[in-house]
Write a protein that holds these residues in place. Structure first.
Motif, PDB file in Angstrom:
ATOM      1  N   THR A 128      -6.904   2.517  -0.944  1.00  0.00           N
ATOM      2  CA  THR A 128      -5.435   2.617  -2.370  1.00  0.00           C
ATOM      3  C   THR A 128      -5.616   1.713  -2.885  1.00  0.00           C
ATOM      4  OG1 THR A 128      -4.541   4.364  -0.113  1.00  0.00           O
ATOM      5  CG2 THR A 128      -3.781   3.801  -2.232  1.00  0.00           C
ATOM      6  N   CYS A 158      -6.315  -1.634  -0.467  1.00  0.00           N
ATOM      7  CA  CYS A 158      -5.957  -1.730   0.782  1.00  0.00           C
ATOM      8  C   CYS A 158      -7.080  -1.796   1.888  1.00  0.00           C
ATOM      9  CB  CYS A 158      -4.898  -0.786   1.320  1.00  0.00           C
ATOM     10  SG  CYS A 158      -4.498  -0.498   2.910  1.00  0.00           S
ATOM     11  N   SER A 166      -7.349   2.079   3.877  1.00  0.00           N
ATOM     12  CA  SER A 166      -6.591   3.151   2.591  1.00  0.00           C
ATOM     13  C   SER A 166      -7.774   3.218   1.596  1.00  0.00           C
ATOM     14  CB  SER A 166      -5.229   3.871   2.964  1.00  0.00           C
ATOM     15  OG  SER A 166      -4.760   2.600   2.172  1.00  0.00           O
ATOM     16  N   CYS A 188       0.846  -1.041  -0.140  1.00  0.00           N
ATOM     17  CA  CYS A 188       0.380  -0.011   0.012  1.00  0.00           C
ATOM     18  C   CYS A 188       1.202   1.285  -0.306  1.00  0.00           C
ATOM     19  CB  CYS A 188      -0.943   0.017   1.347  1.00  0.00           C
ATOM     20  SG  CYS A 188      -1.998   1.619   1.390  1.00  0.00           S
ATOM     21  N   CYS A 206      -0.086   3.725   3.367  1.00  0.00           N
ATOM     22  CA  CYS A 206       0.026   3.510   4.601  1.00  0.00           C
ATOM     23  C   CYS A 206       1.973   2.998   4.552  1.00  0.00           C
ATOM     24  CB  CYS A 206      -0.419   1.738   5.554  1.00  0.00           C
ATOM     25  SG  CYS A 206      -2.488   2.293   4.937  1.00  0.00           S
TER      26      CYS A 206
HETATM   27 ZN   LIG Z   1      -3.494   1.728   2.821  1.00  0.00          ZN
END
Ligand SMILES: [Zn+2]
Ligand SMILES: [Zn+2]
Length: 1019
Positions: free
Chosen positions: A374, A369, A372, A200, A203
């Protein structure tokens, strides 16, 4: 007379005054009640599991540790409720119980919270502070906020053993984590390797497969372009959904037997942007010649399939996307661009060079993710892995051998399927908050794995060592939770007494993260499964069955509910809605309904206290009392049946059935019926009868408190104390938590059966009143008596012995004529109610609109006909008759006989009502006017008179007369029947709505039929 008030409910109550509570507040105030008891229980040590006590069987649960960042949501509330029900029930049943609390350090979640805070208040990043200082801040945050979720569990009443509270990063648990890591490493089950992982870029950490959310049906694009051959001209066309990755291509693959490309294998192509040259390879595993152009670009450092191709053909692994999601120097002119910018730029450049070859839409699955959202990037990096297959095998076998059982059972398959196809577990995370990996590197690159920081490299003895900067996946430490929290690696007494735990209760969404990993770790390090039963609870949704979400605005906050209605009401609601294999639909009306249930119990208790006055009946062995009435014996039988039903349901993890059984007894049988029935005795002259009734009432109440305690701990403790003080029951423990759970035993079914017709008759008359809209001031049987026919001589004797007066009182009848017969004598213009073994006939002359009554019978007939048709169709189906269990078929046949009889009676009564001189035994069609097929009651009034009956809405008539009755009754009576009835309807509404709708016209007959033999109950 009530005892003198010794402490006002509104004052702050310390432990001393809780022990001497002697009076109930007028109304049930959950805030007062709930504030009192948790500190009392805790101070008494009731939550403590005693590791030294081997005289009692052990029952233990470890609470799945909530995140230290967490605030109580409905999932937590459900988990806590169900586990507390189990713990309190087992404790009262004589078990040595342990329920172990704690919190999870929640690596990434906590780190993000503190980073955000840091950015807001100091405008700094964690890098500005450095690792050591940043970790100090996280610990400080934890000290300040980390106990919030624990306090919220206390407010719910959770009987957790706080003396044993743990934190996944406390000293003991950290030691267990290092021990497990080192041992697995020594056994070759932990290794470090450069592999592709899901990364990610937001993160900035690797993720395990489980932390990837797959978004299906993402609108992707399959974009084609040509690679020019390095020599001799010509090109080869490939397609991709991620054009930016072409910057990292190090081969083009074709099928080795594809005649179109065979001759090109071994030749080179030239990269149109970076100028690199790389080969065309033949690969039968990767390439499907039927798909696309039959030629495939290969990016070994950014694609999981290509990674394998790279290894097979010894290709270059070229990383062109960095950990920050930006293009690296290897991307040449595009270096530094964000990966999605680079995608546009690659397409633009290739179009410019005339190499673009078109595109088409390509729906695809996209990995995001979990935290998040993402879009993840497969990246090549050094990570630590657990070689998992050798750990999974014993965990599969343990379930096969029944050492651990899943409820609901279907989860066994889910578990097995995942365990059989399990991939090595990436356990390193590029975070600061967590257990730092106990591995050290020397300048030579040797790795030393150790329990404590080593002083020298285990290979070259170099003293220059640097610890691996990564931390372990949060789930690595939670996988050890069932034994690390009990003191492992020491062989503690706690482990000996409480491991394996009895039940793992959690949401099915973490069966892999949590349950499966605990199984593997528990078996490997303890040699025994970590839990004997895994109960996976359903998801909580809103009242319409929709997922709760902030954007939809349908989130129900358990803290708000507790504030408004009390923890007991929330707990009871959650338990009552937890059915196996079905999502929970939580609506506010349900919670309000169960809050009303608490009020009901409170008021019933006040009624008892008022009638007890100075009397001291404790209800010990009530069945032995000499002066028991049939009603007393009936309620004792119903109580025992409720106990049996509740215990059986709890044993089977059927929380909803357990809760609903207690509810039905307390509300419908104890409050609605028995309290009403007891009034005659309690206000009468017969002292022996009075004393017996008080004893039965006290016994029923205190047993109900104990039965209910696991679901509603606070109110039951309060009521227990006050009732105990009132009757000076020294033999009762001075806390309900120390009392025993009611035990299953044979219920007096004969007493139940014997009395049921009395209630059935009252209900039948009340129903006639309700449906005909006969006000309570209209006393029935003033001229012509109300006729009651019963077929059974014993029932006849019971009624003739005085119960007929009770019926008359409860149904508002002046003259009642009792017949030992199958049917009542015909009376022109009368309403008839029928139940098993009895028939009542209410003369209607002067009180009723005959046309409306005819309509009622027609509706009932329509319902009976529909039921009959359905059953007959079922029974005429040979495959049903063959396959269904014999008792089911027999039951259906009996029901057909019942319905046929009911039909005959209704037909006759209709004929009577229409003014026929004699009951007609012929076809109903002759007496049925053509207008009746409309089932809606509003559609009935073909009657000439503007009768108010016709205008009344459907559910109202049943309530109206009841309400009037209330007004008429002496104010003294606390637990008023009518109030009860209204509230019952409210509470029971959602569950029964559908059934009610269908059953309405035949309600009278059905309701009554249900009672004695319970045979129709499951319909
Ligand atoms: Zn993430
Ligand atoms: Zn070394």
């Amino acid at each position: 007379m009530a005892a003198p008030r010794r402490c006002a409910p509104e004052q702050d109550v310390d432990e001393k005054s809780t022990e001497t509570r002697t009076e109930l507040a007028k109304g049930y105030e959950h805030k007062d009640v709930e504030a009192r008891w948790y500190p009392f229980w805790k101070a008494r040590g009731y939550f403590h599991g005693d590791e030294k006590d081997t005289s009692r069987p052990a029952f233990s649960i470890v609470l799945p540790p909530p995140n230290v960042t967490g605030s109580l949501h409905l999932g937590h509330a459900l988990t806590a409720t169900l586990q507390d029900v189990l713990i309190r029930w087992k404790k009262m049943s004589g078990f040595n119980t342990l329920w172990l609390p704690g919190t999870d350090h929640a690596g990434i979640a906590t780190q993000m919270v503190v980073e955000k805070e840091l950015k807001k208040t100091e405008r700094k990043s964690r890098h500005d502070l450095g690792r050591a200082e940043f970790l100090k801040r996280v610990w400080a945050w934890k000290e300040q906020y980390g106990s919030r979720i624990g306090m919220q569990h206390q407010a719910l009443g959770a009987a957790l053993d706080w003396e044993r509270e743990r934190f996944t990063m406390d000293e003991g648990l950290s030691r267990a984590v290092r021990e497990v890591f080192v041992r697995l490493h020594e056994e070759g089950l932990i290794y470090r390797e450069k592999k592709l992982i899901n990364w990610c870029p937001d993160c900035r950490t690797a993720l395990s497969d489980l932390e990837v959310e797959h978004e299906e049906g993402h609108a992707g694009e399959l974009w084609s372009f040509a690679y020019p051959l390095a020599e001799d001209g010509g090109e080869i066309v490939v397609a991709t959904t991620r054009p930016e990755t072409m910057l990292g291509d190090t081969a083009v693959a074709v099928h080795p037997e594809d005649p179109r490309y065979q001759h090109l294998i071994g030749k080179l192509v030239r990269h149109p942007i970076t100028g690199r040259e790389f080969p065309i390879v033949g690969d039968a595993i990767l390439v499907d010649p039927e798909f696309g152009t039959g030629a495939v670009k290969v990016t070994p450092a950014h694609d999981f399939n290509d990674f394998e191709v790279g290894k097979r053909h010894d290709l270059e692994f070229l990383t062109v996307i960095g950990l920050d999601g930006k293009m690296t120097a290897a991307a040449g002119p595009l270096a530094g661009l964000d990966r999605f910018e680079a995608r546009k730029e690659v397409k633009r450049l290739l179009e410019e060079k005339g190499l673009a070859r078109g595109s088409k839409p390509n729906p695809m699955a996209l990995g995001r993710c979990q935290r998040s959202q993402t879009i993840l990037e497969p990246l090549l990096s050094d990570q630590w892995y657990v070689r998992i297959a050798p750990l999974a095998q014993p965990a599969i076998e343990a379930v096969e051998q029944g050492k651990t059982r899943f409820i609901p059972e279907q989860w066994t398959n889910t578990y097995n399927a995942w365990m059989r196809d399990i991939h090595d577990w990436c356990i390193s995370r590029q975070l600061w908050w967590g257990h730092q990996i106990p591995a050290w590197y020397c300048p030579e690159g040797h790795v030393t794995v150790a329990r404590e920081a080593p002083s020298a490299c285990s290979t070259c003895q170099s003293a220059t060592l640097r610890q691996d900067e990564d931390v372990l996946d949060t789930w690595f430490s939670s996988g050890l939770w069932p034994f690390s929290t009990m003191g492992w690696p020491e062989q503690t007494e706690t482990l000996r007494t409480f491991y394996p735990t009895s039940v793992m209760e959690t949401g099915h969404d973490i069966i892999f993260f949590w349950v499966a990993r605990m199984m593997m770790m528990g078996l490997h390090f303890m040699g025994e499964v970590p839990f004997k039963t895994v109960y996976l609870h359903p998801m909580v949704r809103d009242g319409k069955g929709q997922k709760m979400s902030k954007t939809k605005g349908n989130v129900i906050d358990p803290l708000e509910i507790t504030e408004k209605h009390g923890a007991d009401a929330l707990r009871f609601t959650l338990a009552a809605l937890t059915a196996q294999g079905r999502d929970i639909k939580l609506a506010n009306e349900r919670i309000e309904g169960y809050r009303a249930f608490a009020n009901k119990l409170w008021n019933a208790s006040r009624f008892a206290l008022m009638n007890l006055g100075e009397h001291r009946e404790t209800g010990a062995d009530p069945a032995a009392a000499a002066a028991l009435s049939a009603a007393d014996r009936w309620i004792l039988a119903r109580l025992q049946a409720a106990v049996n039903g509740t215990v059986a349901a709890l044993e089977a993890f059927k929380f909803n059935e357990a809760a609903n059984t207690v509810y039905a007894f307390v509300w419908h049988e104890l409050c609605d019926w028995y309290i009403e029935l007891s009034k005659e005795a309690l206000t009468g002259e017969d002292e022996a009868r009075k004393a017996a009734t008080r004893g039965v009432l006290v016994h029923c109440l205190q047993t109900s408190y104990r039965l209910l305690h696991p679901f509603m701990p606070f109110i039951t403790e309060e009521l227990w104390h006050v009732l105990r003080a009132q009757v000076k029951a020294e033999a009762w423990p001075d806390s309900i938590m120390a009392a025993s759970y009611p035990a299953a035993a044979a219920a007096d079914e004969a007493a139940d059966r014997a009395f049921a017709p009395v209630l059935g008759i009252v209900e039948a008359v009340r129903n006639i009143r309700g449906e005909m809209n006969i006000a309570w001031k209209n006393v029935l049987g003033q001229g012509e008596p109300v006729h009651v026919a019963v077929a059974d001589p014993a029932t006849h004797a019971l009624l003739a012995g005085g119960e007929d007066r009770r019926v008359a009182r409860l149904a508002g009848i002046e003259k009642l004529s009792l017949h030992l017969a199958a049917a009542t004598p015909p009376v022109a213009a009368s309403a008839v109610g029928v139940g098993p073994g009895f028939e009542v006939r209410v003369p209607l002359a002067g009180v009723i609109d005959v046309a409306a009554e005819t309509g009622r019978i027609d509706k009932e007939l329509a319902k009976v006909d529909a039921d009959l048709a359905l059953l007959e169709k079922k029974l005429s189906n040979p495959s049903f008759v063959e396959r269904a269990p014999a008792e089911v078929v027999a039951k259906d046949r009996a029901r057909v006989a019942e319905l046929t009889e009911a039909r005959q009676k209704l037909t006759n009564h209709r004929a009577m009502l229409m003014g026929a001189d004699e009951p007609r035994r012929d076809s109903p069609m002759e007496t049925t006017p053509p207008s009746i097929p409309t089932p809606a009651p509003e559609a009935a009034p073909a009657a000439p008179a503007p009768a108010p009956v016709a205008a009344a809405p459907v559910p109202a008539p049943a309530k109206k007369p009841a309400a009037k009755k209330a007004a008429k009754k002496p104010a003294k009576k606390v637990a008023k029947k009518p109030v009860a009835k209204k509230a019952v309807k409210k509470a029971a509404k959602p569950a029964k709505k559908a059934a009610k709708k269908a059953a309405k016209p035949a309600k009278a007959a059905k309701k009554v039929a249900k009672k004695p033999a319970k045979k129709a109950k499951k319909k």
